[in-house]
Design an enzyme around this catalytic site. Structure first.
Site, mmCIF file in Angstrom:
data_model
loop_
_atom_site.group_PDB
_atom_site.id
_atom_site.type_symbol
_atom_site.label_atom_id
_atom_site.label_comp_id
_atom_site.label_asym_id
_atom_site.label_seq_id
_atom_site.Cartn_x
_atom_site.Cartn_y
_atom_site.Cartn_z
ATOM 1 N N GLN A 14 -13.019 4.260 -1.562
ATOM 2 C CA GLN A 14 -13.522 3.403 -0.492
ATOM 3 C C GLN A 14 -14.318 4.208 0.520
ATOM 4 O O GLN A 14 -13.984 5.358 0.808
ATOM 5 C CB GLN A 14 -12.348 2.716 0.222
ATOM 6 N N SER A 94 -8.818 9.318 -3.508
ATOM 7 C CA SER A 94 -8.101 8.090 -3.182
ATOM 8 C C SER A 94 -8.215 7.065 -4.318
ATOM 9 O O SER A 94 -7.769 7.338 -5.434
ATOM 10 C CB SER A 94 -8.617 7.524 -1.844
ATOM 11 N N LEU A 95 -8.837 5.918 -4.067
ATOM 12 C CA LEU A 95 -9.022 4.911 -5.123
ATOM 13 C C LEU A 95 -9.655 5.531 -6.367
ATOM 14 O O LEU A 95 -9.388 5.111 -7.496
ATOM 15 C CB LEU A 95 -9.906 3.779 -4.609
ATOM 16 N N ARG A 119 -3.532 -3.592 -5.229
ATOM 17 C CA ARG A 119 -3.335 -2.451 -4.332
ATOM 18 C C ARG A 119 -4.030 -2.704 -3.000
ATOM 19 O O ARG A 119 -3.462 -2.463 -1.929
ATOM 20 C CB ARG A 119 -3.893 -1.187 -4.991
ATOM 21 N N HIS A 203 -3.395 6.107 3.495
ATOM 22 C CA HIS A 203 -2.751 7.396 3.243
ATOM 23 C C HIS A 203 -1.834 7.862 4.372
ATOM 24 O O HIS A 203 -1.351 8.994 4.339
ATOM 25 C CB HIS A 203 -3.776 8.466 2.878
ATOM 26 N N GLN A 252 0.782 8.376 -3.607
ATOM 27 C CA GLN A 252 -0.594 8.554 -3.132
ATOM 28 C C GLN A 252 -0.908 7.676 -1.927
ATOM 29 O O GLN A 252 -1.627 8.095 -1.018
ATOM 30 C CB GLN A 252 -1.562 8.235 -4.277
#
Length: 316
Positions: A14, A94-95, A119, A203, A252
């Protein structure tokens, strides 16, 4: 497909999305087919969303995540279709870890589209809109960022969540605490401290409830051993056991992205060519900062021509 032992693919997350981000790939049948597959699962026209917007809809977390997954896999499939060398290792920011796992064959694309939509929904629902925030701090070392967060917390949550490059760290948490941390960072000499236009404190420990929901979903999700080595940015280590990967993807959500450490691990393990597979060019820029002074070759696949150029270089 032959493997290039010195090649790594990195997949963005993202923040790399933009309306029109795949315009240069509009004529590629594989790209359109990939988006049609995703659209059939989502129940709306994902290609129209990324092409025409509006940006507000594309930037909604539960839509951004499938859009970035589809974009990364579409470009990955173009790379594969051309018979270009496979990378020795994949990772993501991340993603982007979900995209990396899909590219490595650990998760089916259709399964992952639905998974990352869930998610995104779980993340958005974990914290009431308007109460969470993120900010980018530039020009401070990691220890000073962490000290600024500790000083600003005052019983609230504000944490370093993205160690993106030397002197570039993102913090996240409760909005008021993030604003206090911005002031504390400026007092410590930060060159810039900018609140980001997001409402989900990704996060941070505020995402633990979302991680619990994701874990329940992952328990019934088929995950296989990756067919390409997979390095996680949670701990900058390789993971291959499916149950280990499930636990990692839960962890994560409320753990920092250790991107600097991950890239350093790649280059320290014999990787000399790092290719960003997805729109935006953000990761390529971060890798250049991390690898400054080294001979690492860095490319971003942002057009058909760039795919051909990177493919030729990787095969040489």
């Amino acid at each position: 497909m032959q493997t290039s032992n010195n090649l790594a693919f990195v997949f963005p997350g993202q923040g790399s999305q933009s309306v029109g981000m795949l315009a240069k790939f509009a004529d590629a049948a594989i790209v359109r087919t990939t988006f049609e597959e995703a659209s059939g699962i989502l129940g709306y026209d994902l290609w129209k969303l990324i092409s025409d917007g509006p940006a507000e809809d594309l930037n909604a977390t539960e839509r951004t995540q499938p859009a970035m997954l589809a974009a990364g896999i579409a470009i990955w499939r173009l790379w594969q279709d051309g018979g270009k060398p496979a990378p020795a290792v994949v990772t993501g920011h991340s993603l982007g870890e979900f995209t990396a796992l899909t590219a490595a064959g650990a998760i089916d694309f259709g399964t992952c589209v639905d998974l990352v939509r869930f998610r995104g929904q779980a993340m958005q629902e974990a914290v009431p809109k308007g109460t969470g925030s993120m900010a980018a701090l530039l020009g401070l070392d990691d220890a000073d960022v962490e000290a600024a967060c500790a000083e600003a917390a005052a019983g609230s949550v504000v944490e370093a969540v993205n160690y993106n490059a030397p002197g570039q760290v993102v913090i996240a948490g409760e909005k008021a605490a993030v604003l206090r941390a911005i002031d504390a960072a400026k007092a410590r000499g930060a060159k810039r401290a900018i609140e980001l236009p997001v409402s989900v404190p990704s996060h941070s420990s505020l995402m633990k409830a979302a991680g619990h929901r994701l874990g329940e979903r992952l328990a019934s999700t088929e995950i296989r051993k990756p067919g390409i080595r997979y390095l996680s940015a949670v701990d900058a280590q390789e993971h291959s056991d499916p149950d280990d990967i499930r636990a990692l993807l839960v962890r994560q959500l409320s753990s920092p992205v250790r991107w600097t450490q991950t890239v350093t691990t790649l280059s320290g393990g014999g990787i000399t060519r790092i290719v960003e597979c997805g729109p935006g060019g953000v990761l390529a820029g971060l890798v250049k900062r991390i690898e400054k002074g080294r001979d690492t070759q860095i490319a971003s696949l942002d057009s058909p021509d760039s795919i051909n150029a990177a493919g030729s270089a990787a095969a040489s």
